[in-house]
Motif scaffolding. Sequence first.
Motif, PDB file in Angstrom:
ATOM      1  N   ALA A  76       0.800  -1.288  -0.113  1.00  0.00           N
ATOM      2  CA  ALA A  76      -0.043  -0.141  -0.032  1.00  0.00           C
ATOM      3  C   ALA A  76       0.753   1.204   0.033  1.00  0.00           C
ATOM      4  O   ALA A  76       0.422   2.119  -0.550  1.00  0.00           O
ATOM      5  CB  ALA A  76      -1.053  -0.267   1.346  1.00  0.00           C
ATOM      6  N   MET A  77       1.967   1.269   0.912  1.00  0.00           N
ATOM      7  CA  MET A  77       2.803   2.505   0.754  1.00  0.00           C
ATOM      8  C   MET A  77       3.513   2.689  -0.522  1.00  0.00           C
ATOM      9  O   MET A  77       3.426   3.805  -1.188  1.00  0.00           O
ATOM     10  CB  MET A  77       4.006   2.099   1.812  1.00  0.00           C
ATOM     11  N   CYS A  78       3.895   1.630  -1.205  1.00  0.00           N
ATOM     12  CA  CYS A  78       4.488   1.841  -2.584  1.00  0.00           C
ATOM     13  C   CYS A  78       3.582   2.104  -3.685  1.00  0.00           C
ATOM     14  O   CYS A  78       3.724   2.972  -4.547  1.00  0.00           O
ATOM     15  CB  CYS A  78       5.473   0.497  -3.036  1.00  0.00           C
ATOM     16  N   THR A  79       2.412   1.776  -3.581  1.00  0.00           N
ATOM     17  CA  THR A  79       1.286   2.170  -4.430  1.00  0.00           C
ATOM     18  C   THR A  79       0.844   3.581  -4.307  1.00  0.00           C
ATOM     19  O   THR A  79       0.852   4.310  -5.133  1.00  0.00           O
ATOM     20  CB  THR A  79      -0.177   1.228  -4.131  1.00  0.00           C
ATOM     21  N   MET A  80       0.697   3.933  -3.018  1.00  0.00           N
ATOM     22  CA  MET A  80       0.467   5.481  -2.823  1.00  0.00           C
ATOM     23  C   MET A  80       1.511   6.430  -2.921  1.00  0.00           C
ATOM     24  O   MET A  80       1.229   7.586  -3.849  1.00  0.00           O
ATOM     25  CB  MET A  80       0.195   5.507  -1.116  1.00  0.00           C
ATOM     26  N   CYS A  81       2.837   6.051  -2.912  1.00  0.00           N
ATOM     27  CA  CYS A  81       3.750   7.065  -3.409  1.00  0.00           C
ATOM     28  C   CYS A  81       3.854   6.874  -4.889  1.00  0.00           C
ATOM     29  O   CYS A  81       4.107   8.081  -5.497  1.00  0.00           O
ATOM     30  CB  CYS A  81       5.056   6.481  -2.887  1.00  0.00           C
ATOM     31  N   ALA A  82       3.549   5.835  -5.544  1.00  0.00           N
ATOM     32  CA  ALA A  82       3.772   5.815  -7.062  1.00  0.00           C
ATOM     33  C   ALA A  82       2.458   6.732  -7.732  1.00  0.00           C
ATOM     34  O   ALA A  82       2.904   7.384  -8.882  1.00  0.00           O
ATOM     35  CB  ALA A  82       3.565   4.354  -7.429  1.00  0.00           C
ATOM     36  N   ASN A  83       1.337   6.377  -7.147  1.00  0.00           N
ATOM     37  CA  ASN A  83       0.315   7.166  -7.834  1.00  0.00           C
ATOM     38  C   ASN A  83       0.467   8.879  -7.615  1.00  0.00           C
ATOM     39  O   ASN A  83       0.213   9.452  -8.352  1.00  0.00           O
ATOM     40  CB  ASN A  83      -1.051   6.750  -7.048  1.00  0.00           C
ATOM     41  N   ASN A  84       1.231   9.246  -6.481  1.00  0.00           N
ATOM     42  CA  ASN A  84       1.130  10.510  -6.049  1.00  0.00           C
ATOM     43  C   ASN A  84       2.756  11.114  -6.817  1.00  0.00           C
ATOM     44  O   ASN A  84       2.437  12.396  -7.300  1.00  0.00           O
ATOM     45  CB  ASN A  84       1.169  10.852  -4.577  1.00  0.00           C
ATOM     46  N   LEU A  85       3.459  10.452  -7.053  1.00  0.00           N
ATOM     47  CA  LEU A  85       5.034  11.014  -7.276  1.00  0.00           C
ATOM     48  C   LEU A  85       5.225  10.752  -8.856  1.00  0.00           C
ATOM     49  O   LEU A  85       5.651  11.849  -9.561  1.00  0.00           O
ATOM     50  CB  LEU A  85       5.912  10.391  -6.713  1.00  0.00           C
ATOM     51  N   PHE A  86       4.981   9.588  -9.328  1.00  0.00           N
ATOM     52  CA  PHE A  86       5.271   9.181 -10.579  1.00  0.00           C
ATOM     53  C   PHE A  86       4.397   9.792 -11.533  1.00  0.00           C
ATOM     54  O   PHE A  86       3.074   9.522 -11.740  1.00  0.00           O
ATOM     55  CB  PHE A  86       5.297   7.551 -10.694  1.00  0.00           C
ATOM     56  N   ARG A  87       4.788  10.859 -12.446  1.00  0.00           N
ATOM     57  CA  ARG A  87       3.981  11.611 -13.260  1.00  0.00           C
ATOM     58  C   ARG A  87       4.900  12.043 -14.543  1.00  0.00           C
ATOM     59  O   ARG A  87       6.107  11.917 -14.333  1.00  0.00           O
ATOM     60  CB  ARG A  87       3.341  12.566 -12.570  1.00  0.00           C
ATOM     61  N   GLU A  88       4.093  12.270 -15.578  1.00  0.00           N
ATOM     62  CA  GLU A  88       4.792  12.748 -16.750  1.00  0.00           C
ATOM     63  C   GLU A  88       4.909  14.208 -16.625  1.00  0.00           C
ATOM     64  O   GLU A  88       3.819  14.996 -16.199  1.00  0.00           O
ATOM     65  CB  GLU A  88       3.960  12.567 -18.133  1.00  0.00           C
ATOM     66  N   PHE A  89       6.057  14.785 -16.924  1.00  0.00           N
ATOM     67  CA  PHE A  89       6.272  16.465 -16.985  1.00  0.00           C
ATOM     68  C   PHE A  89       5.484  16.927 -18.042  1.00  0.00           C
ATOM     69  O   PHE A  89       5.663  16.311 -19.261  1.00  0.00           O
ATOM     70  CB  PHE A  89       7.535  16.723 -16.740  1.00  0.00           C
ATOM     71  N   PRO A  90       4.842  18.188 -17.940  1.00  0.00           N
ATOM     72  CA  PRO A  90       4.577  18.965 -19.135  1.00  0.00           C
ATOM     73  C   PRO A  90       5.758  18.993 -20.331  1.00  0.00           C
ATOM     74  O   PRO A  90       6.844  19.090 -19.805  1.00  0.00           O
ATOM     75  CB  PRO A  90       4.032  20.246 -18.544  1.00  0.00           C
ATOM     76  N   PRO A  91       5.431  19.327 -21.645  1.00  0.00           N
ATOM     77  CA  PRO A  91       6.577  19.768 -22.519  1.00  0.00           C
ATOM     78  C   PRO A  91       7.292  20.815 -22.072  1.00  0.00           C
ATOM     79  O   PRO A  91       8.409  20.841 -22.470  1.00  0.00           O
ATOM     80  CB  PRO A  91       5.636  19.851 -23.596  1.00  0.00           C
ATOM     81  N   LYS A  92       6.649  21.763 -21.511  1.00  0.00           N
ATOM     82  CA  LYS A  92       7.582  22.765 -21.106  1.00  0.00           C
ATOM     83  C   LYS A  92       8.788  22.636 -20.279  1.00  0.00           C
ATOM     84  O   LYS A  92       9.799  23.322 -20.204  1.00  0.00           O
ATOM     85  CB  LYS A  92       6.743  24.121 -20.461  1.00  0.00           C
ATOM     86  N   TYR A  93       8.557  21.492 -19.415  1.00  0.00           N
ATOM     87  CA  TYR A  93       9.736  20.987 -18.450  1.00  0.00           C
ATOM     88  C   TYR A  93      10.903  20.418 -19.242  1.00  0.00           C
ATOM     89  O   TYR A  93      12.040  20.702 -19.001  1.00  0.00           O
ATOM     90  CB  TYR A  93       9.413  19.870 -17.597  1.00  0.00           C
ATOM     91  N   THR A  94      10.577  19.843 -20.612  1.00  0.00           N
ATOM     92  CA  THR A  94      11.715  19.382 -21.381  1.00  0.00           C
ATOM     93  C   THR A  94      11.969  20.020 -22.562  1.00  0.00           C
ATOM     94  O   THR A  94      13.395  20.006 -22.785  1.00  0.00           O
ATOM     95  CB  THR A  94      11.454  17.990 -21.692  1.00  0.00           C
TER      96      THR A  94
END
Length: 496
Positions: free
Chosen positions: A138-156
């Motif tokens: 549950a801890m790893c799932t919660m962290c993955a859902n909140n943290l892992f994301r794609e950055f908008p194009p303006k970031y790259t």
Amino acid sequence: MLKQILAKLPKKSSKQNSEDSSYGNISSNNLVDVINGFQFINSCNAITSRLNAVKRMSSSIFPAGTEMLEPHISFKDVPNSDKQNLFVRKLNFCSLVYDFSDPEKQSAEKGLKRQILVELIEFLATDSAKFSEQAIAAMCTMCANNLFREFPPKYTTRCVRGETEADEPLFDVAWSHLQLVYDILLRFLSYNSLDAKVAKKYVDNCFILKLLDLFESEDPRERDCLKAILHRVYGKFMVHRPFIRVAVGNIIYRFVYETDHHNGIAELLEIFGSVISGFALPLKKEHKMFLTRALLPLHKPKSVGIYHHQLTYCIVQFVEKDPKLAGIVIEGMLKCWPVSNSQKQLMFLSELEELMEMISLDEFERIMVPIFRRIRCCLRSSHFQVSERAHLFWNNDSILGLIMKNRQVIMPLIFPALEQNSQNHWNRAVLNLTQNLKKMFSEMDGELLLECQDKFEEENSKLSLVTERRKLTWERLENDADLHHQAESSPCVVVC
């Protein structure tokens, strides 16, 4: 007697029915008794309803099963046997991700989630936190859902930054929640009771890769949190260490040879500075390859100034482990030495001085000629800061000792640059440094200095002769060209 008793029974029944149906048939004598009876019944009903409410509340606070636990319940309101289940329920609730682009949207839900995240941090700060496999998942799932994301194009899709230029940081609008999630993940990984053998099934290679992708974030606060977390993952899970080194190497390869842009190179190098210091001796071939194939090419990008301090620290850690690597590192630096970029030249000169302090005499003698050819170019640089920095090598006692032992080779290489500075350099500070250096050479070995001066004058005279011959040759060619042009332009006379 029996009839009299039976005669009374119907009257009692009719009286009871009249009381149940309406109040209008009640006699004035019995009105007070009836009212008192109804007051007693109402008070009993009120007490019963209160007891039922208490039972419902107690069933919600002290549930019979896990499914009855609500995430908003405080850890203080449940027995120790149910805290683990409540911990999982709170993690599952915090796995929901909200849109922070609109501050007014779902504000109540965001506030509740933030409150529960704070409760999780407080719970992890106590000794009562235990991590079952269900809680780890549950801890790893919660962290993955909140943290892992794609950055908008303006970031790259940003323009290439300069040597020391740093773009204005872009702060994430969801940082109020992300910061709490990072704090929870760091406390979770730092817990002594965490079973690494169980946790490695969830903190796997995929989890680590996505964690490394987050170093592309523009928010410096997030990169600082990631730095601490990756360092903890590297120390906690020994089985993942080779994979982390390879993954970081791939990030550096893409940065150097493909994208020329990455926001987290400085943080990754800072992590590896402590990792390299823990390498066992003798160094493995894998670690030496990381030095030559990943760290040395990092001198090439234009944005080296952003992470040069961390890069120098990593390289110095390698050389302290194995001083023989100093020659390899210096050779790699000389291959990508900047020619026209004065800011990079200053950084390279500082790093070169630090490496030369640790180099052995044998290794120095092997590469001293290319080193001082490069220093000679820096001594006569028209950029006064570069020239000043090159003169300061002779103020370093370690380097000065190496120069004195090999002055027969080094002084003839350096003297022409000093003589040219004395005659032509525009900066007064550089002129003074040059005179001081010539005086030092004279005290070190006066005869060798005179030989160098005679050789310089001889080569200068030869160069003057070559220049004069070249000038005469060009004048002759120009005259021949003029005569040929006049011959072609003269009119043609035909004689009959």
